[in-house]
Design an enzyme around this catalytic site. Structure first.
Site, PDB file in Angstrom:
ATOM      1  N   HIS A  53       3.572   6.094   1.011  1.00 50.16           N
ATOM      2  CA  HIS A  53       2.347   5.373   1.371  1.00 50.16           C
ATOM      3  C   HIS A  53       1.649   6.180   2.471  1.00 50.16           C
ATOM      4  O   HIS A  53       2.314   6.859   3.259  1.00 50.16           O
ATOM      5  CB  HIS A  53       2.754   3.988   1.895  1.00 50.16           C
ATOM      6  CG  HIS A  53       1.623   3.056   2.178  1.00 50.16           C
ATOM      7  ND1 HIS A  53       0.915   3.077   3.354  1.00 50.16           N
ATOM      8  CD2 HIS A  53       1.096   2.062   1.434  1.00 50.16           C
ATOM      9  CE1 HIS A  53      -0.003   2.123   3.323  1.00 50.16           C
ATOM     10  NE2 HIS A  53       0.078   1.490   2.176  1.00 50.16           N
TER      11      HIS A  53
ATOM     12  N   ASP B 178      11.061   3.990   5.571  1.00 50.34           N
ATOM     13  CA  ASP B 178       9.989   3.011   5.440  1.00 50.34           C
ATOM     14  C   ASP B 178      10.471   1.966   4.430  1.00 50.34           C
ATOM     15  O   ASP B 178      10.475   2.210   3.224  1.00 50.34           O
ATOM     16  CB  ASP B 178       8.724   3.732   4.956  1.00 50.34           C
ATOM     17  CG  ASP B 178       7.628   2.775   4.511  1.00 50.34           C
ATOM     18  OD1 ASP B 178       7.866   1.551   4.516  1.00 50.34           O
ATOM     19  OD2 ASP B 178       6.542   3.260   4.153  1.00 50.34           O
TER      20      ASP B 178
ATOM     21  N   GLN C 134       8.638  -1.981   1.250  1.00 52.65           N
ATOM     22  CA  GLN C 134       8.757  -2.567  -0.097  1.00 52.65           C
ATOM     23  C   GLN C 134      10.205  -2.918  -0.434  1.00 52.65           C
ATOM     24  O   GLN C 134      10.481  -3.376  -1.550  1.00 52.65           O
ATOM     25  CB  GLN C 134       8.209  -1.591  -1.160  1.00 52.65           C
ATOM     26  CG  GLN C 134       6.730  -1.297  -1.036  1.00 52.65           C
ATOM     27  CD  GLN C 134       5.840  -2.500  -1.370  1.00 52.65           C
ATOM     28  OE1 GLN C 134       6.274  -3.489  -1.950  1.00 52.65           O
ATOM     29  NE2 GLN C 134       4.574  -2.421  -0.980  1.00 52.65           N
TER      30      GLN C 134
ATOM     31  N   LYS D 126       4.966  -8.870   3.743  1.00 50.14           N
ATOM     32  CA  LYS D 126       5.383  -8.607   2.360  1.00 50.14           C
ATOM     33  C   LYS D 126       6.662  -9.379   2.028  1.00 50.14           C
ATOM     34  O   LYS D 126       7.162  -9.316   0.917  1.00 50.14           O
ATOM     35  CB  LYS D 126       5.613  -7.109   2.156  1.00 50.14           C
ATOM     36  CG  LYS D 126       4.335  -6.272   2.294  1.00 50.14           C
ATOM     37  CD  LYS D 126       4.629  -4.828   1.994  1.00 50.14           C
ATOM     38  CE  LYS D 126       3.574  -3.874   2.529  1.00 50.14           C
ATOM     39  NZ  LYS D 126       2.300  -3.950   1.829  1.00 50.14           N
TER      40      LYS D 126
ATOM     41  N   CYS E 171      -3.094   3.268  -1.823  1.00 50.13           N
ATOM     42  CA  CYS E 171      -2.790   3.916  -0.533  1.00 50.13           C
ATOM     43  C   CYS E 171      -1.717   4.981  -0.703  1.00 50.13           C
ATOM     44  O   CYS E 171      -0.851   5.152   0.166  1.00 50.13           O
ATOM     45  CB  CYS E 171      -2.363   2.917   0.532  1.00 50.13           C
ATOM     46  SG  CYS E 171      -3.669   1.798   0.998  1.00 50.13           S
TER      47      CYS E 171
HETATM   48  N1  7TS Z   1       4.849   1.576   3.472  1.00 45.72           N
HETATM   49  C1  7TS Z   1       4.871   1.116   2.208  1.00 45.72           C
HETATM   50  C2  7TS Z   1       5.894   1.628   1.252  1.00 45.72           C
HETATM   51  C3  7TS Z   1       3.928   0.163   1.828  1.00 45.72           C
HETATM   52  O1  7TS Z   1       3.947  -0.315   0.581  1.00 45.72           O
HETATM   53  C4  7TS Z   1       2.962  -0.300   2.763  1.00 45.72           C
HETATM   54  C5  7TS Z   1       1.894  -1.268   2.386  1.00 45.72           C
HETATM   55  C6  7TS Z   1       3.026   0.195   4.067  1.00 45.72           C
HETATM   56  C7  7TS Z   1       3.971   1.136   4.379  1.00 45.72           C
HETATM   57  C8  7TS Z   1       2.101  -0.277   5.134  1.00 45.72           C
HETATM   58  O2  7TS Z   1       2.454  -1.562   5.526  1.00 45.72           O
HETATM   59  P1  7TS Z   1       1.571  -2.370   6.602  1.00 45.72           P
HETATM   60  O3  7TS Z   1       2.142  -3.746   6.538  1.00 45.72           O
HETATM   61  O4  7TS Z   1       1.773  -1.709   7.903  1.00 45.72           O
HETATM   62  O5  7TS Z   1       0.164  -2.282   6.126  1.00 45.72           O
HETATM   63  N2  7TS Z   1       1.593  -1.262   1.014  1.00 45.72           N
HETATM   64  C9  7TS Z   1       0.526  -1.845   0.403  1.00 45.72           C
HETATM   65  C10 7TS Z   1       0.354  -1.814  -0.968  1.00 45.72           C
HETATM   66  O6  7TS Z   1       1.129  -1.314  -1.761  1.00 45.72           O
HETATM   67  N3  7TS Z   1      -0.802  -2.446  -1.267  1.00 45.72           N
HETATM   68  O7  7TS Z   1      -1.365  -2.866  -0.122  1.00 45.72           O
HETATM   69  C11 7TS Z   1      -0.543  -2.489   0.919  1.00 45.72           C
END
Ligand code: 7TS
Length: 406
Positions: free
Chosen positions: A123, A200, A203, A226, A364
């Site tokens: 990501h 990370d 997910q 999430k 992303c």
């Molecule tokens: N890493 C992964 C693997 C992600 O899927 C996401 C967000 C992030 C980092 C960032 O997370 P945040 O909570 O700090 O924003 N992924 C997604 C997605 O797949 N669609 O919208 C956000």
């Protein structure tokens, strides 16, 4: 024991509505999951009855709010089996957690010529902070390639690791492909070369049991939103001995022991990395989200989502003209795909008209798209409250899109 999905669905008010005159089918859980009533109640109760700043008041409300916020830290520690609460840094989310590590290691570890190793299937939030670290320190970014299946090229990974590698930063599960990466294998390989490892887990934590002591990464990050919790709150788990050596991130209240104009001293872990008034309601909501996941059972969640994945994959194959992007053997509950001759955005718009929420575009993860020579995909990502009946509705809609544009 089989889950009673209708009973679980009943706990999610958002799911019970029509969108564009159709019952909502929510398949954008990879972006953010919906929230159960117990999470909504915890937040409402905090603002209705308990609102107060934490870690500073002698008065009742402040002490109560502090206890509740700190209960979230302890719940998180237990949930991921961390050794102590000193290792649980509460952040705004995965993005902030990664930026924190990148920023602090740029000040204390990375030097010109060092290597930071990430993968092709990250990501953006696990790419850009490391590019910024490289710009600041002269370190060099290296990238593990991905095979056509969506699995990381492990031979290339072994070859890329060397004495200059200071950090390996990879996701546990890819948001774009659903690949579950073999991090149990990757972490010791990196450690053998003396590199630190950041995982990370944005997910992964919503879908699979994570034990940070078994995994033994140096840093593991994830976001509450999430995993049925609120936005704006997340976790950085770090090993205590490493966090202790790292300089602080944001300067301000809370992260200090004593402030003098001649110089200040910093607070103990975990507060050293938590400058300023935090997202107190978010922490309280996270605690409720963990309770929700524990009550349902993380293994049960994983099993339900695996069934949905198998069913959706089979049904999509039957549609014909579908190109799957990411077909790893070890995959989490999402399907990324393209429909022959149809732009994902057009298809997504039609699905929306039919009440179905999926994600379309580069997710992303532009480098993933470039690797597969596409600009984006359609992504359906599942949560425990999704059903096979919803997948049937989704497949009927896909067939309709195929007729309209095909
Ligand atoms: N890493 C992964 C693997 C992600 O899927 C996401 C967000 C992030 C980092 C960032 O997370 P945040 O909570 O700090 O924003 N992924 C997604 C997605 O797949 N669609 O919208 C956000």
């Amino acid at each position: 024991m089989a889950l009673d999905i209708q009973k679980i669905r009943a706990q999610f008010p958002v799911l019970h509505q029509e969108v564009n005159g159709k019952p909502l089918v929510y398949f954008d859980n990879g972006a953010t999951s919906q929230k159960p009533q117990m999470v909504i109640d915890a937040i409402t109760h905090y603002y209705s009855k308990e609102n107060s700043n934490i870690h500073r008041g002698v008065h009742f409300l402040s002490q109560q709010a502090t206890d509740k916020y700190e209960a979230a830290r302890e719940a998180t520690r237990r949930f991921i089996n961390a050794d102590s609460i000193e290792e649980i840094i509460i952040t705004r989310g995965t993005t902030e957690a990664i930026n924190l590590v990148a920023s602090c290691l740029s000040k204390s570890l990375f030097k010109k010529g060092d290597e930071i190793l990430i993968s092709t299937i990250e990501h953006h939030s696990n790419i850009v902070p490391w590019q910024m670290a490289c710009e600041q320190t002269g370190a060099v970014l290296k990238v593990i390639p991905v095979l056509d299946s969506g699995e990381l090229d492990m031979d290339a990974y072994r070859d890329l690791l060397n004495e200059k590698t200071k950090l390996v930063a990879v996701n546990h599960i890819s948001n774009a492909l659903g690949t579950i990466n073999p991090i149990e294998e990757m972490i010791p390989l990196a450690h053998a070369k003396g590199a630190l490892v950041l995982i990370d887990g944005a997910q992964a934590v919503p879908h699979t049991k994570v034990d940070v002591q078994v995994l033994n990464a140096d840093f593991y990050c994830f976001s509450a939103h999430k995993m049925y919790g609120p936005t704006g709150i997340g976790i950085l788990h770090g090993k205590k001995e490493i966090l202790e050596k790292m300089p602080p991130y944001h300067g301000g209240g809370e992260m200090i022991k004593e402030v003098k104009f001649e110089g200040s001293t910093y607070n103990d872990l975990p507060f050293k990395f938590e400058g300023g008034t935090p997202n107190i309601a978010g922490g309280i909501g996270l605690e409720a989200a963990i309770r929700f996941m524990e009550e349902v059972g993380v293994e049960n969640i994983a099993k339900q989502e695996a069934e949905l994945l198998a069913y959706a994959t089979q049904k999509l194959k039957e549609v014909g003209g579908i190109r799957f992007v990411g077909e790893a053997k070890n995959k989490a509950g999402l399907v990324s795909f393209l429909m022959e001759g149809i732009h994902p955005y057009d298809a997504g718009t039609i699905l929306d008209k039919l009440g179905i929420a999926i994600r379309t575009g580069h997710l992303c993860a532009q480098p993933v798209m470039a690797r597969f020579d596409i600009t984006g995909t359609m992504r359906a990502s599942f949560a425990v409250y999704n059903t096979k009946e919803e997948i049937d509705v989704f497949i009927a809609a896909i067939n309709r899109v195929k007729i309209m544009f095909g």
